[in-house]
Design an enzyme around this catalytic site. Structure first.
Site, PDB file in Angstrom:
ATOM      1  N   ARG A   1       0.772  -1.128   0.011  1.00 33.79           N
ATOM      2  CA  ARG A   1       0.018   0.034  -0.134  1.00 33.79           C
ATOM      3  C   ARG A   1       0.883   1.178   0.167  1.00 33.79           C
ATOM      4  NH1 ARG A   1      -5.092   0.106   1.990  1.00 33.79           N
ATOM      5  NH2 ARG A   1      -4.615   1.871   3.412  1.00 33.79           N
TER       6      ARG A   1
ATOM      7  N   TYR B   1      -9.965  -4.714   2.378  1.00 33.28           N
ATOM      8  CA  TYR B   1      -9.274  -3.537   3.021  1.00 33.28           C
ATOM      9  C   TYR B   1      -9.445  -2.508   2.165  1.00 33.28           C
ATOM     10  CZ  TYR B   1      -5.178  -1.675   5.416  1.00 33.28           C
ATOM     11  OH  TYR B   1      -4.102  -0.670   6.152  1.00 33.28           O
TER      12      TYR B   1
ATOM     13  N   ARG C   1      -0.197   5.501  15.867  1.00 34.46           N
ATOM     14  CA  ARG C   1      -0.146   6.869  15.415  1.00 34.46           C
ATOM     15  C   ARG C   1      -0.868   7.904  16.395  1.00 34.46           C
ATOM     16  NH1 ARG C   1      -2.550   5.350   9.565  1.00 34.46           N
ATOM     17  NH2 ARG C   1      -4.396   4.397  10.520  1.00 34.46           N
TER      18      ARG C   1
ATOM     19  N   GLU D   1      -3.519   6.455  18.723  1.00 36.12           N
ATOM     20  CA  GLU D   1      -4.307   5.193  18.043  1.00 36.12           C
ATOM     21  C   GLU D   1      -3.955   3.793  18.567  1.00 36.12           C
ATOM     22  OE1 GLU D   1      -5.411   6.076  13.946  1.00 36.12           O
ATOM     23  OE2 GLU D   1      -4.846   4.177  13.660  1.00 36.12           O
TER      24      GLU D   1
ATOM     25  N   ARG E   1      -9.047  -6.482  13.183  1.00 37.42           N
ATOM     26  CA  ARG E   1      -8.202  -5.711  14.093  1.00 37.42           C
ATOM     27  C   ARG E   1      -9.082  -4.566  14.549  1.00 37.42           C
ATOM     28  NH1 ARG E   1      -4.645  -7.608  17.057  1.00 37.42           N
ATOM     29  NH2 ARG E   1      -3.591  -5.710  17.400  1.00 37.42           N
TER      30      ARG E   1
ATOM     31  N   ARG F   1       9.789   5.575  -3.285  1.00 42.71           N
ATOM     32  CA  ARG F   1      10.089   6.483  -4.332  1.00 42.71           C
ATOM     33  C   ARG F   1      11.688   6.903  -4.371  1.00 42.71           C
ATOM     34  NH1 ARG F   1       5.911  10.062  -2.354  1.00 42.71           N
ATOM     35  NH2 ARG F   1       3.879   9.185  -3.290  1.00 42.71           N
TER      36      ARG F   1
ATOM     37  N   ASP G   1     -10.131   1.322   0.740  1.00 39.60           N
ATOM     38  CA  ASP G   1      -9.903   2.731   0.930  1.00 39.60           C
ATOM     39  C   ASP G   1     -11.310   3.410   0.580  1.00 39.60           C
ATOM     40  OD1 ASP G   1      -7.467   3.111   2.324  1.00 39.60           O
ATOM     41  OD2 ASP G   1      -6.464   3.124   0.155  1.00 39.60           O
TER      42      ASP G   1
HETATM   43  P1  FAD Z   1     -18.172   1.717   7.497  1.00 43.84           P
HETATM   44  O1  FAD Z   1     -17.712   3.158   7.468  1.00 43.84           O
HETATM   45  O2  FAD Z   1     -17.778   0.760   8.478  1.00 43.84           O
HETATM   46  O3  FAD Z   1     -19.755   1.518   7.706  1.00 43.84           O
HETATM   47  C1  FAD Z   1     -20.504   0.503   7.954  1.00 43.84           C
HETATM   48  C2  FAD Z   1     -21.634   1.070   8.994  1.00 43.84           C
HETATM   49  O4  FAD Z   1     -22.357   0.005   9.347  1.00 43.84           O
HETATM   50  C3  FAD Z   1     -20.974   1.515  10.196  1.00 43.84           C
HETATM   51  O5  FAD Z   1     -21.527   2.763  10.731  1.00 43.84           O
HETATM   52  C4  FAD Z   1     -21.593   0.406  11.230  1.00 43.84           C
HETATM   53  O6  FAD Z   1     -21.955   1.114  12.712  1.00 43.84           O
HETATM   54  C5  FAD Z   1     -22.727   0.012  10.610  1.00 43.84           C
HETATM   55  N1  FAD Z   1     -23.401  -1.262  10.836  1.00 43.84           N
HETATM   56  C6  FAD Z   1     -22.580  -2.373  11.118  1.00 43.84           C
HETATM   57  N2  FAD Z   1     -23.274  -3.511  11.536  1.00 43.84           N
HETATM   58  C7  FAD Z   1     -24.569  -3.051  11.774  1.00 43.84           C
HETATM   59  C8  FAD Z   1     -26.077  -3.452  12.232  1.00 43.84           C
HETATM   60  N3  FAD Z   1     -25.811  -4.919  12.503  1.00 43.84           N
HETATM   61  N4  FAD Z   1     -27.019  -2.651  12.270  1.00 43.84           N
HETATM   62  C9  FAD Z   1     -26.739  -1.231  11.929  1.00 43.84           C
HETATM   63  N5  FAD Z   1     -25.799  -0.708  11.581  1.00 43.84           N
HETATM   64  C10 FAD Z   1     -24.593  -1.260  11.570  1.00 43.84           C
HETATM   65  N6  FAD Z   1      -9.832   5.315   3.704  1.00 43.84           N
HETATM   66  C11 FAD Z   1      -9.401   6.301   2.808  1.00 43.84           C
HETATM   67  O7  FAD Z   1      -9.476   6.320   1.697  1.00 43.84           O
HETATM   68  N7  FAD Z   1      -8.286   7.102   3.546  1.00 43.84           N
HETATM   69  C12 FAD Z   1      -7.862   7.089   4.696  1.00 43.84           C
HETATM   70  O8  FAD Z   1      -7.140   7.972   5.085  1.00 43.84           O
HETATM   71  C13 FAD Z   1      -8.424   6.072   5.470  1.00 43.84           C
HETATM   72  N8  FAD Z   1      -8.159   6.010   7.023  1.00 43.84           N
HETATM   73  C14 FAD Z   1      -8.728   4.873   7.704  1.00 43.84           C
HETATM   74  C15 FAD Z   1      -8.437   4.956   9.009  1.00 43.84           C
HETATM   75  C16 FAD Z   1      -8.984   4.051   9.786  1.00 43.84           C
HETATM   76  C17 FAD Z   1      -8.534   3.891  11.225  1.00 43.84           C
HETATM   77  C18 FAD Z   1      -9.780   3.036   9.218  1.00 43.84           C
HETATM   78  C19 FAD Z   1     -10.575   1.943  10.109  1.00 43.84           C
HETATM   79  C20 FAD Z   1     -10.241   3.301   8.029  1.00 43.84           C
HETATM   80  C21 FAD Z   1      -9.643   4.040   7.009  1.00 43.84           C
HETATM   81  N9  FAD Z   1      -9.860   4.249   5.831  1.00 43.84           N
HETATM   82  C22 FAD Z   1      -9.427   5.249   4.999  1.00 43.84           C
HETATM   83  C23 FAD Z   1     -11.221   3.325   5.131  1.00 43.84           C
HETATM   84  C24 FAD Z   1     -12.397   4.085   5.074  1.00 43.84           C
HETATM   85  O9  FAD Z   1     -12.755   3.977   6.794  1.00 43.84           O
HETATM   86  C25 FAD Z   1     -13.400   2.899   4.617  1.00 43.84           C
HETATM   87  O10 FAD Z   1     -12.984   2.531   3.446  1.00 43.84           O
HETATM   88  C26 FAD Z   1     -14.817   3.364   4.827  1.00 43.84           C
HETATM   89  O11 FAD Z   1     -15.183   3.834   5.928  1.00 43.84           O
HETATM   90  C27 FAD Z   1     -15.830   2.092   4.426  1.00 43.84           C
HETATM   91  O12 FAD Z   1     -17.220   2.436   4.270  1.00 43.84           O
HETATM   92  P2  FAD Z   1     -18.159   1.560   4.462  1.00 43.84           P
HETATM   93  O13 FAD Z   1     -19.475   1.925   4.343  1.00 43.84           O
HETATM   94  O14 FAD Z   1     -17.834   0.056   3.958  1.00 43.84           O
HETATM   95  O15 FAD Z   1     -18.017   0.997   6.147  1.00 43.84           O
HETATM   96  N1  UDP Z   2       3.351   0.627   7.910  1.00 46.57           N
HETATM   97  C1  UDP Z   2       4.572   0.578   8.274  1.00 46.57           C
HETATM   98  N2  UDP Z   2       5.294   1.667   9.156  1.00 46.57           N
HETATM   99  C2  UDP Z   2       4.594   2.793   9.125  1.00 46.57           C
HETATM  100  C3  UDP Z   2       3.166   3.202   8.138  1.00 46.57           C
HETATM  101  C4  UDP Z   2       2.689   1.823   7.647  1.00 46.57           C
HETATM  102  O1  UDP Z   2       5.273  -0.641   8.628  1.00 46.57           O
HETATM  103  O2  UDP Z   2       5.213   3.928   9.625  1.00 46.57           O
HETATM  104  C5  UDP Z   2       2.849  -0.561   7.320  1.00 46.57           C
HETATM  105  C6  UDP Z   2       1.961  -1.188   8.371  1.00 46.57           C
HETATM  106  O3  UDP Z   2       2.014  -2.724   8.186  1.00 46.57           O
HETATM  107  C7  UDP Z   2       0.390  -0.987   7.842  1.00 46.57           C
HETATM  108  C8  UDP Z   2       0.888  -0.574   6.386  1.00 46.57           C
HETATM  109  O4  UDP Z   2       2.110  -0.336   6.162  1.00 46.57           O
HETATM  110  O5  UDP Z   2      -0.655  -1.806   8.010  1.00 46.57           O
HETATM  111  C9  UDP Z   2      -0.269   0.134   5.416  1.00 46.57           C
HETATM  112  O6  UDP Z   2      -0.088   1.519   6.020  1.00 46.57           O
HETATM  113  P1  UDP Z   2      -1.388   2.478   5.824  1.00 46.57           P
HETATM  114  O7  UDP Z   2      -0.782   3.709   6.354  1.00 46.57           O
HETATM  115  O8  UDP Z   2      -1.918   2.187   4.329  1.00 46.57           O
HETATM  116  O9  UDP Z   2      -2.422   1.864   6.925  1.00 46.57           O
HETATM  117  P2  UDP Z   2      -4.010   2.331   7.329  1.00 46.57           P
HETATM  118  O10 UDP Z   2      -3.954   3.854   6.990  1.00 46.57           O
HETATM  119  O11 UDP Z   2      -4.646   1.563   6.595  1.00 46.57           O
HETATM  120  O12 UDP Z   2      -3.969   2.066   8.707  1.00 46.57           O
END
Ligand code: FAD
Ligand code: UDP
Length: 371
Positions: free
Chosen positions: A171, A351, A279, A303, A248, A175, A353
């Site tokens: 991911r 996984y 983080r 986090e 996780r 560079r 985005d």
């Molecule tokens: P979700 O956002 O998880 O929505 C599912 C919803 O369903 C939730 O609100 C949940 O409460 C609800 N739900 C589940 N079960 C039930 C039930 N039984 N009844 C009622 N409601 C229910 N993506 C990026 O592009 N850039 C980023 O920088 C980025 N950072 C991230 C950082 C973190 C820590 C995490 C965890 C994810 C990150 N993502 C990022 C990914 C991004 O969060 C997801 O791609 C996106 O939110 C997924 O949308 P979704 O609708 O599939 O799921």
């Molecule tokens: N990662 C790492 N060191 C860092 C940042 C990321 O080893 O400083 C690795 C780690 O395994 C992580 C993966 O790269 O799960 C993907 O990172 P990303 O920032 O895309 O994770 P997310 O934002 O999805 O948590």
């Protein structure tokens, strides 16, 4: 009891994009969301005048112009570019792995010198990498693996790098230029003021029930909709009949500091194994077109990765072979549920985005409504 064309389970991004297309096609929707608000992981909470990314830092990035135009039609995006810094035992390294990182680590000046160094360090890794450790060493060498990858990854995923799939580390860009942009995508930014405005637009015109678990009263909600769009975990939908998929989870801890600038950047990765969090996020720096001095205090979120147990938020699917095989069993059952469309990060166990979730929802909407 009112009947709807669609009952949408989950008020996250997948549910939101489906809701938007459904409304555009004149369909009625009821949204059932377990949490107290819509937005899924994008939800922002305002603290001290700062939009706090409640469920982890969310930076929107995509190379898909259709997706970028879509989100920009719903919200104004700023020009935020993610340039996180890694802290390894008090030494700060630019991320992702680029000439700034290589130069700080080895004192090298040119791409050729960096290449040579990495070449030396990857000696011994031959053929297709079989796991994350081999993949990481073959991409950036042993020093970076030991200092910036191993500790972070083992905290994040709760297992040895040898037991993780290699795609996770791919991911991150590697560079041979002095470019600290964390993403390679063509478009990047964050909605001005946070994501809640965009979420509101996606669900406009829907009836909404928050704080409501669909699975706790499935029959009632099934009776209320012609079709169901389900975005929760797929194993929970089927009562974990084949066993539990692994996820996780995360614990977020906020601190409010009496300074206008705590760490000088939105995201710091803490890569040493001994530091229990991965983080620290200083949210005000996401709002990059606003002077950070405008808000005299600052919110910083730590986090902490956690092993998921039932009742916790399932943030990351663990896409190793064992879980993928289990997921396929559930996916086969899902195909037989004719009235239900399964989508999003949890129901597809991917996984994803944000842009990929939107792409997936746009594709599903195309099949459902002809868009
Ligand atoms: P979700 O956002 O998880 O929505 C599912 C919803 O369903 C939730 O609100 C949940 O409460 C609800 N739900 C589940 N079960 C039930 C039930 N039984 N009844 C009622 N409601 C229910 N993506 C990026 O592009 N850039 C980023 O920088 C980025 N950072 C991230 C950082 C973190 C820590 C995490 C965890 C994810 C990150 N993502 C990022 C990914 C991004 O969060 C997801 O791609 C996106 O939110 C997924 O949308 P979704 O609708 O599939 O799921
Ligand atoms: N990662 C790492 N060191 C860092 C940042 C990321 O080893 O400083 C690795 C780690 O395994 C992580 C993966 O790269 O799960 C993907 O990172 P990303 O920032 O895309 O994770 P997310 O934002 O999805 O948590």
């Amino acid at each position: 009891m009112k009947r709807y064309d669609y009952v949408i389970v989950g008020g996250g991004l997948f549910g939101g994009v489906m809701a938007w297309y459904a409304r555009k096609n004149g369909k009625t929707c009821l949204v059932v969301e377990k949490r107290d608000q819509l937005g899924g992981n994008l939800y922002c909470e305002e603290i001290e005048g700062i939009p706090v990314h409640r469920y982890g830092a969310h930076i929107f990035h995509t190379s898909n112009k259709t997706v970028w135009d879509f989100v920009n039609s719903l919200a104004e995006f700023n020009r935020y570019t993610n340039c996180p810094v890694a802290n390894y035992k008090g030494q700060m390294y630019n991320m992702p792995f680029n000439m700034n990182t290589f130069s700080r680590l080895w004192g090298v000046c040119t791409p050729e010198e960096a290449r040579q160094k990495i070449e030396e360090q990857r000696a011994g890794i031959a053929g297709e990498p079989r796991n994350l450790e081999e993949q990481a060493i073959s991409l950036v060498g042993r020093d970076i693996y030991e200092k910036l990858i191993k500790g972070y990854t083992e905290k994040q995923w709760g297992r040895d790098c040898k037991d993780l799939p290699s795609f996770i580390i791919r991911r991150l860009p590697v560079r041979y230029t002095y470019d600290n942009n964390y993403f390679n995508d063509r478009y990047q930014g964050i909605p001005v003021g946070g994501y809640n405005g965009l979420i509101g637009k996606l669900f406009e015109g829907c009836d909404v029930r928050c704080g409501t678990d669909y699975l706790a009263d499935k029959e009632t909600y099934d009776a209320m909709g012609e079709r169901i769009i389900y975005t929760g975990t797929i194993d929970a939908y089927f009562g974990y009949c084949f066993g539990k998929l692994e996820y996780r989870s995360l614990r977020f801890e906020d601190d409010l500091y009496d300074t206008d600038n705590y760490q000088g950047v939105a995201v710091v990765n803490h890569t040493a194994r001994e530091v229990p969090y991965t983080r620290t996020i200083e949210h005000k720096h996401f709002d990059c077109t606003r002077d950070y001095k405008e808000t005299p205090r600052t919110v910083v979120t730590r986090e902490y990765p956690v092993t998921w147990e039932e009742g916790m938020e399932p943030y990351y699917p663990v896409n190793d072979e064992k879980n993928q095989a289990l997921y396929r069993q559930y996916a086969a059952l899902a195909e037989k549920e004719e009235r239900v469309l399964f989508g999003g990060r949890l129901a597809e166990y991917k996984y994803y985005d944000m842009d990929k979730v939107i792409e997936s929802a746009m594709k599903a909407a195309g099949q459902e409504f002809g868009r």
